[in-house]
Scaffold this motif. Structure first.
Motif, short mmCIF file in Angstrom:
data_model
loop_
_atom_site.label_atom_id
_atom_site.label_comp_id
_atom_site.label_asym_id
_atom_site.label_seq_id
_atom_site.Cartn_x
_atom_site.Cartn_y
_atom_site.Cartn_z
N ALA A 41 -34.37 -14.55 -63.76
CA ALA A 41 -35.69 -14.91 -63.13
C ALA A 41 -35.77 -16.41 -62.87
CB ALA A 41 -36.84 -14.49 -64.04
N GLY A 42 -36.36 -16.78 -61.67
CA GLY A 42 -36.51 -18.20 -61.31
C GLY A 42 -37.83 -18.79 -61.86
N ILE A 43 -38.00 -20.10 -61.58
CA ILE A 43 -39.25 -20.74 -62.02
C ILE A 43 -40.41 -20.30 -61.14
CG2 ILE A 43 -38.00 -22.74 -62.95
CD1 ILE A 43 -38.78 -24.22 -60.43
N PRO A 44 -41.68 -20.33 -61.65
CA PRO A 44 -42.84 -19.88 -60.83
C PRO A 44 -43.02 -20.77 -59.60
CG PRO A 44 -43.42 -19.98 -63.15
CD PRO A 44 -42.08 -20.62 -63.03
N GLY A 45 -43.40 -20.17 -58.47
CA GLY A 45 -43.66 -20.94 -57.25
C GLY A 45 -45.03 -21.62 -57.26
N HIS A 46 -45.28 -22.49 -56.24
CA HIS A 46 -46.58 -23.17 -56.12
C HIS A 46 -47.66 -22.18 -55.66
CE1 HIS A 46 -44.91 -27.14 -56.73
NE2 HIS A 46 -43.94 -26.84 -55.84
N PRO A 47 -48.95 -22.44 -56.07
CA PRO A 47 -50.04 -21.54 -55.59
C PRO A 47 -50.18 -21.61 -54.07
CG PRO A 47 -50.77 -22.83 -57.47
CD PRO A 47 -49.45 -23.40 -57.05
N GLY A 48 -50.49 -20.50 -53.47
CA GLY A 48 -50.68 -20.49 -52.02
C GLY A 48 -51.99 -21.15 -51.58
N HIS A 49 -52.12 -21.40 -50.27
CA HIS A 49 -53.36 -22.00 -49.72
C HIS A 49 -54.52 -21.00 -49.82
CE1 HIS A 49 -51.20 -25.45 -48.15
NE2 HIS A 49 -50.30 -24.61 -47.60
N ASN A 50 -55.75 -21.61 -49.88
CA ASN A 50 -56.94 -20.74 -49.93
C ASN A 50 -57.05 -19.96 -48.64
OD1 ASN A 50 -57.68 -21.68 -52.45
ND2 ASN A 50 -58.92 -23.36 -51.60
N GLY A 51 -57.40 -18.74 -48.78
CA GLY A 51 -57.59 -17.94 -47.59
C GLY A 51 -58.92 -18.25 -46.89
N ILE A 52 -59.08 -17.81 -45.67
CA ILE A 52 -60.34 -18.04 -44.92
C ILE A 52 -61.45 -17.19 -45.54
CG2 ILE A 52 -59.15 -18.59 -42.77
CD1 ILE A 52 -59.68 -15.76 -41.85
N PRO A 53 -62.74 -17.70 -45.45
CA PRO A 53 -63.84 -16.92 -46.05
C PRO A 53 -63.90 -15.53 -45.46
CG PRO A 53 -64.58 -19.11 -45.45
CD PRO A 53 -63.23 -18.94 -44.84
N GLY A 54 -64.22 -14.63 -46.29
CA GLY A 54 -64.38 -13.28 -45.81
C GLY A 54 -65.71 -13.06 -45.12
#
Length: 247
Positions: A41-54
Motif C-alpha cells: 500500500a502507498g502513502i495517502p493522497g492529498h484531499p480533493g477540491h471542494n465540489g460545487i454547491p448542490g
C-alpha cells in the motif's frame, strides 16, 4: 498390532483430506493483470477540491404555529390623511334629561347717566356756562339747571352733542371740561335768515368732572337763539362705565 495400525490409518484419512482442502483454499488467487508481485500500500493522497454547491433542497413541511410575540414599539405618527366625504345626517336623537336648576345669580347693576335739555331764551353773555333750563330728560339729576353744568357721578366714556340756532349774530360756542375748551363750533350769521350749528364729541370722564357749553370770545359771537319754534339743545349720556365700582 498390525490391525491396530490399520484402524488408526483409516481414522486418519478423512482428516488429511480436510487439511488438503483447507490448504488448497488458502492458495493465493492470481494477481490482476498489470499488478506487481509483492505489492504494498502507498502513502495517502492529498484531499480533493471542494465540489460545487448542490441544488437547493425542497421546502420542508410547515412547522407548528409559535407563541404570540411581545408588542413592538409605537412608530412615529403618520401624516394627516385627506378629509373624508361627509356622511349622511343621522336620525335625531331623543331629548336628554333636563339638568338641575342652577343657583340664582346676583342682580346686575345697570349704570345710567343721561340728560337732554333745551334753551328758553336768547343768549347775550359770553364766557359763562349757557343755562339750558328746558328739561327733556334728567332723571338722574346729573345736569344742574341752575349752573348749566353736567356733573360726572359715574366714571366712563360719555357722548355729548349740541345743536344751536343762529340768529342776529355770528355764533362761536365751545364745549368745556373742567375749565378747558375741548370743542369749538363757529357759524356765520346770514342777514335776515336763521341758521344752525352743531357739534358732538366722546369724552372719558372721572367722578367730579364737569362739562358745559358757553359762548367763546366776545359778545360779537353771541348769536345762540331760541324761541317757541326754534330750539337750541344740549345732550349727553354714558356709553360705557369703567370696570371699577364708582362707589
Amino acid at each position: 498390532m498390525l490391525v491396530l495400525r490399520a484402524v488408526l490409518l483409516l481414522l486418519a484419512l478423512p482428516s488429511c483430506a480436510q487439511e488438503t482442502s483447507a490448504a488448497e483454499s488458502e492458495v493465493p488467487l492470481p494477481l490482476p493483470k498489470g499488478a506487481c508481485a509483492g505489492w504494498m500500500a502507498g502513502i495517502p493522497g492529498h484531499p480533493g477540491h471542494n465540489g460545487i454547491p448542490g441544488r437547493d433542497g425542497r421546502d420542508g413541511a410547515p412547522g407548528e404555529k409559535g407563541e404570540k410575540g411581545d408588542a413592538g414599539f409605537v412608530g412615529p405618527k403618520g401624516d394627516t390623511g385627506e378629509t373624508g366625504v361627509t356622511g349622511a345626517e343621522g336620525p335625531r336623537g331623543f331629548p336628554g334629561v333636563p339638568g338641575r336648576k342652577g343657583e340664582r345669580g346676583q342682580d346686575a347693576f345697570v349704570y345710567r347717566s343721561a340728560f337732554s335739555v333745551g334753551l328758553e331764551a336768547y343768549v347775550t353773555v359770553p364766557n359763562v356756562p349757557i343755562r339750558f333750563t328746558k328739561i327733556f330728560y334728567n332723571q338722574q339729576n346729573h345736569y344742574d339747571g341752575t349752573t348749566g353744568k353736567f356733573h360726572c357721578n359715574i366714571p366712563g366714556l360719555y357722548y355729548f352733542s349740541y345743536h344751536v340756532t343762529v340768529y342776529l349774530k355770528d355764533v362761536k360756542v365751545s364745549l368745556f371740561r373742567n375749565d378747558k375748551a375741548e370743542l369749538f363750533t363757529y357759524d356765520q350769521y346770514q342777514d335776515k335768515n336763521v341758521d344752525q350749528a352743531s357739534g358732538s364729541v366722546l369724552l372719558h370722564l372721572s367722578v367730579g368732572d364737569q362739562v358745559w357749553l358757553q359762548v367763546y370770545g366776545n359778545g360779537e359771537q353771541a348769536g345762540v337763539y331760541a324761541d317757541n319754534v326754534n330750539d337750541s339743545t344740549f345732550t349727553g349720556f354714558l356709553l360705557y362705565h369703567d370696570l371699577t365700582d364708582p362707589s
